[in-house]
Design a protein around this motif. Structure first.
Motif, PDB file in Angstrom:
ATOM      1  N   GLY A  13       0.724  -1.196  -0.136  1.00 38.30           N
ATOM      2  CA  GLY A  13      -0.207   0.091   0.231  1.00 38.30           C
ATOM      3  C   GLY A  13       0.858   1.479   0.002  1.00 38.30           C
ATOM      4  O   GLY A  13       0.604   2.224  -0.655  1.00 38.30           O
ATOM      5  N   SER A  14       1.756   1.452   0.954  1.00 40.93           N
ATOM      6  CA  SER A  14       2.576   2.530   0.978  1.00 40.93           C
ATOM      7  C   SER A  14       3.450   2.761  -0.367  1.00 40.93           C
ATOM      8  O   SER A  14       3.911   3.758  -0.751  1.00 40.93           O
ATOM      9  CB  SER A  14       3.642   2.358   2.248  1.00 40.93           C
ATOM     10  OG  SER A  14       4.227   1.512   2.263  1.00 40.93           O
ATOM     11  N   THR A  15       3.956   1.768  -0.826  1.00 46.87           N
ATOM     12  CA  THR A  15       4.642   1.715  -2.108  1.00 46.87           C
ATOM     13  C   THR A  15       3.896   2.211  -3.360  1.00 46.87           C
ATOM     14  O   THR A  15       4.378   2.718  -4.074  1.00 46.87           O
ATOM     15  CB  THR A  15       5.539   0.434  -2.464  1.00 46.87           C
ATOM     16  OG1 THR A  15       6.039  -0.309  -1.328  1.00 46.87           O
ATOM     17  CG2 THR A  15       6.427   0.535  -3.694  1.00 46.87           C
ATOM     18  N   VAL A  16       2.617   1.570  -3.338  1.00 47.62           N
ATOM     19  CA  VAL A  16       1.689   2.208  -4.395  1.00 47.62           C
ATOM     20  C   VAL A  16       1.665   3.649  -4.239  1.00 47.62           C
ATOM     21  O   VAL A  16       1.517   4.440  -5.213  1.00 47.62           O
ATOM     22  CB  VAL A  16       0.372   1.639  -4.404  1.00 47.62           C
ATOM     23  CG1 VAL A  16      -0.640   2.114  -5.175  1.00 47.62           C
ATOM     24  CG2 VAL A  16       0.667   0.020  -4.720  1.00 47.62           C
ATOM     25  N   VAL A  44       2.969  11.425   5.321  1.00 48.39           N
ATOM     26  CA  VAL A  44       3.886  12.452   5.586  1.00 48.39           C
ATOM     27  C   VAL A  44       5.063  12.362   4.661  1.00 48.39           C
ATOM     28  O   VAL A  44       5.746  13.199   4.150  1.00 48.39           O
ATOM     29  CB  VAL A  44       4.312  12.583   7.061  1.00 48.39           C
ATOM     30  CG1 VAL A  44       4.988  13.812   7.090  1.00 48.39           C
ATOM     31  CG2 VAL A  44       3.117  13.138   7.724  1.00 48.39           C
ATOM     32  N   ASP A  45       5.568  11.136   4.826  1.00 46.29           N
ATOM     33  CA  ASP A  45       7.025  10.892   3.992  1.00 46.29           C
ATOM     34  C   ASP A  45       6.921  10.914   2.616  1.00 46.29           C
ATOM     35  O   ASP A  45       7.693  11.748   1.687  1.00 46.29           O
ATOM     36  CB  ASP A  45       7.527   9.526   4.480  1.00 46.29           C
ATOM     37  CG  ASP A  45       8.896   9.304   4.119  1.00 46.29           C
ATOM     38  OD1 ASP A  45       9.642  10.473   3.896  1.00 46.29           O
ATOM     39  OD2 ASP A  45       9.493   8.107   4.025  1.00 46.29           O
ATOM     40  N   VAL A  46       5.604  10.444   1.978  1.00 41.28           N
ATOM     41  CA  VAL A  46       5.215  10.443   0.589  1.00 41.28           C
ATOM     42  C   VAL A  46       5.158  12.057   0.194  1.00 41.28           C
ATOM     43  O   VAL A  46       5.535  12.602  -0.862  1.00 41.28           O
ATOM     44  CB  VAL A  46       4.190   9.543   0.294  1.00 41.28           C
ATOM     45  CG1 VAL A  46       3.680  10.111  -1.260  1.00 41.28           C
ATOM     46  CG2 VAL A  46       4.492   8.126   0.459  1.00 41.28           C
ATOM     47  N   THR A  47       4.303  12.785   1.281  1.00 44.36           N
ATOM     48  CA  THR A  47       4.196  13.985   0.958  1.00 44.36           C
ATOM     49  C   THR A  47       5.327  14.944   0.665  1.00 44.36           C
ATOM     50  O   THR A  47       5.729  15.858  -0.194  1.00 44.36           O
ATOM     51  CB  THR A  47       3.352  14.806   2.195  1.00 44.36           C
ATOM     52  OG1 THR A  47       2.015  14.087   2.067  1.00 44.36           O
ATOM     53  CG2 THR A  47       3.286  16.435   2.062  1.00 44.36           C
ATOM     54  N   GLY A  67      -1.908  17.295  -5.502  1.00 46.95           N
ATOM     55  CA  GLY A  67      -2.643  16.740  -4.613  1.00 46.95           C
ATOM     56  C   GLY A  67      -2.055  16.761  -3.297  1.00 46.95           C
ATOM     57  O   GLY A  67      -0.880  17.307  -3.139  1.00 46.95           O
ATOM     58  N   THR A  68      -2.708  15.964  -2.484  1.00 46.20           N
ATOM     59  CA  THR A  68      -2.412  15.865  -1.076  1.00 46.20           C
ATOM     60  C   THR A  68      -2.124  14.400  -0.673  1.00 46.20           C
ATOM     61  O   THR A  68      -3.312  13.496  -1.426  1.00 46.20           O
ATOM     62  CB  THR A  68      -3.278  16.624   0.035  1.00 46.20           C
ATOM     63  OG1 THR A  68      -4.518  15.947  -0.243  1.00 46.20           O
ATOM     64  CG2 THR A  68      -3.421  17.858  -0.228  1.00 46.20           C
ATOM     65  N   VAL A  69      -1.511  13.846   0.228  1.00 45.77           N
ATOM     66  CA  VAL A  69      -1.513  12.561   0.882  1.00 45.77           C
ATOM     67  C   VAL A  69      -1.918  12.604   2.183  1.00 45.77           C
ATOM     68  O   VAL A  69      -0.963  13.436   2.803  1.00 45.77           O
ATOM     69  CB  VAL A  69      -0.265  11.981   0.644  1.00 45.77           C
ATOM     70  CG1 VAL A  69      -0.073  10.370   0.684  1.00 45.77           C
ATOM     71  CG2 VAL A  69       0.511  12.105  -1.025  1.00 45.77           C
ATOM     72  N   ARG A  70      -2.923  11.940   2.469  1.00 43.10           N
ATOM     73  CA  ARG A  70      -3.232  11.938   4.067  1.00 43.10           C
ATOM     74  C   ARG A  70      -3.738  10.481   4.547  1.00 43.10           C
ATOM     75  O   ARG A  70      -3.525   9.501   3.460  1.00 43.10           O
ATOM     76  CB  ARG A  70      -4.689  12.642   4.050  1.00 43.10           C
ATOM     77  CG  ARG A  70      -5.814  12.267   3.023  1.00 43.10           C
ATOM     78  CD  ARG A  70      -6.922  13.141   3.581  1.00 43.10           C
ATOM     79  NE  ARG A  70      -7.857  12.824   2.593  1.00 43.10           N
ATOM     80  CZ  ARG A  70      -9.200  13.448   2.715  1.00 43.10           C
ATOM     81  NH1 ARG A  70      -9.657  13.852   3.808  1.00 43.10           N
ATOM     82  NH2 ARG A  70     -10.235  13.129   1.757  1.00 43.10           N
TER      83      ARG A  70
END
Length: 323
Positions: A13-16, A44-47, A67-70
């Motif tokens: 999921g996080s890699t996607v 937060v890291d992906v952001t 966009g945003t990542v939450r």
């Protein structure tokens, strides 16, 4: 486009999330997971990674389009505003350390049935959307989720494009060509019952054939390589890079309105209802994509042995369906 990744704190999921944000930082991405602290940390890291993806600093107009990542808890998907346009289902029970051979699929099915039912209960509160299923065993899980939600079957897409990449890689090795020049779609089961469609093989755009020994070699390689990766890297890691890249490619295709205009099909696991003479269950078949998921299942003229292998894969999948 707003993409909800259910199981967003997981390795896949996080890699996607990272791959998708890197490919198109305009996506809105929500990581949905009961493990809220790790999900928040990944978000937060992906952001932060987007800063480098867009070669920041950028002007205000460009920044305003990003966009945003939450992250949210597992029970909050029905409260998301706006509602997701697409969901990626990666939620799964932890894989045991010895889940590095084909026998692992049966254990995964038993462990993940309850998770499917819990997630379906949460999804009932939203309008039907395409769901890209990545939880193993993918064909069985996709079918169970469809039966639980009873949304239109075209909304349910079981991911199976890693097999296509692996098939191209092995054929490239056998023929000493670049894998990126190889086209060989893969139907059937995500697992032992893969059915590479060698009758449609193209290398650099030209029809090509493989010997019986070469075809057997390709099938064995594609079945075994994910477990070899797991043995060497650890079961918890899985084949996350090829999986996330293929998933990102599919999501971007759907976000662009699908593949219907180009007529280029992809093989994904979706419920069958008479296609290829098969009913009940899910298995990978060629589909064109639209913004709503699978727009049309194409019925290719298969070689006799390909049709027989497809029927055998369907029977394997159906034998495991416990609803």
């Amino acid at each position: 486009m707003h993409v909800a990744i259910i199981g967003g704190a997981s390795t896949i999921g996080s890699t996607v999330a990272y791959t998708l944000a890197s490919a198109d930082p305009t996506f809105e991405i929500t990581l949905v997971d009961k493990a809220e602290e790790p999900a928040w940390a990944h978000a937060v890291d992906v952001t932060h990674s987007v800063f480098h993806t867009v070669d920041a600093p950028v002007d205000g107009e460009t920044a305003g389009s990003l966009g945003t990542v939450r992250a949210v808890g597992a029970d909050e998907i029905g409260d998301l505003d706006p509602q997701p346009d697409l969901a990626v289902f990666t939620a799964a029970a932890p894989r045991p350390d010895d889940a590095t051979d084909t026998d692992a699929r049966e254990a995964e099915l038993e462990a993940n049935r309850g998770i499917v039912d819990d997630v379906a209960e949460q999804l009932r509160s939203i309008d039907p959307i395409p769901i890209l299923v990545m939880t193993n065993p993918i064909d069985r899980i996709t079918y169970r989720l469809w039966r639980r939600l009873e949304w239109p079957r075209g909304h349910f897409l079981g991911y199976s494009l890693s097999e296509t990449a692996r098939t191209a890689h092995r054929i490239g090795e056998l023929r000493d060509v670049d894998p990126e020049t190889v086209y060989c779609p893969v139907m059937g089961e995500h697992g032992n019952g893969i059915v590479p469609i060698f009758s449609k093989l193209r290398i650099d755009g030209e029809p090509a054939t493989l010997s019986a020994d070469e075809r057997a070699d390709v099938r064995e390689y594609v079945r075994e390589i994910p477990f070899e990766i797991a043995k060497r890297r650890g079961a918890a890691e899985t084949s996350r890079w090829v999986t996330s890249a293929g998933t990102s490619r599919l999501i971007r295709t759907i976000a662009d309105g699908g593949s219907g205009d180009t007529g280029t099909p992809v093989c994904l696991s979706t419920p069958v209802d008479g296609e290829y003479g098969l009913s009940e269950g899910c298995l990978s078949v060629p589909v064109t994509l639209s913004a709503d998921g699978a727009d049309e299942i194409l019925e290719w003229d298969l070689a006799d042995d390909e049709r027989e292998r497809l029927a055998a894969a369907h029977e394997r999948i159906r034998s495991d369906l416990q609803l």
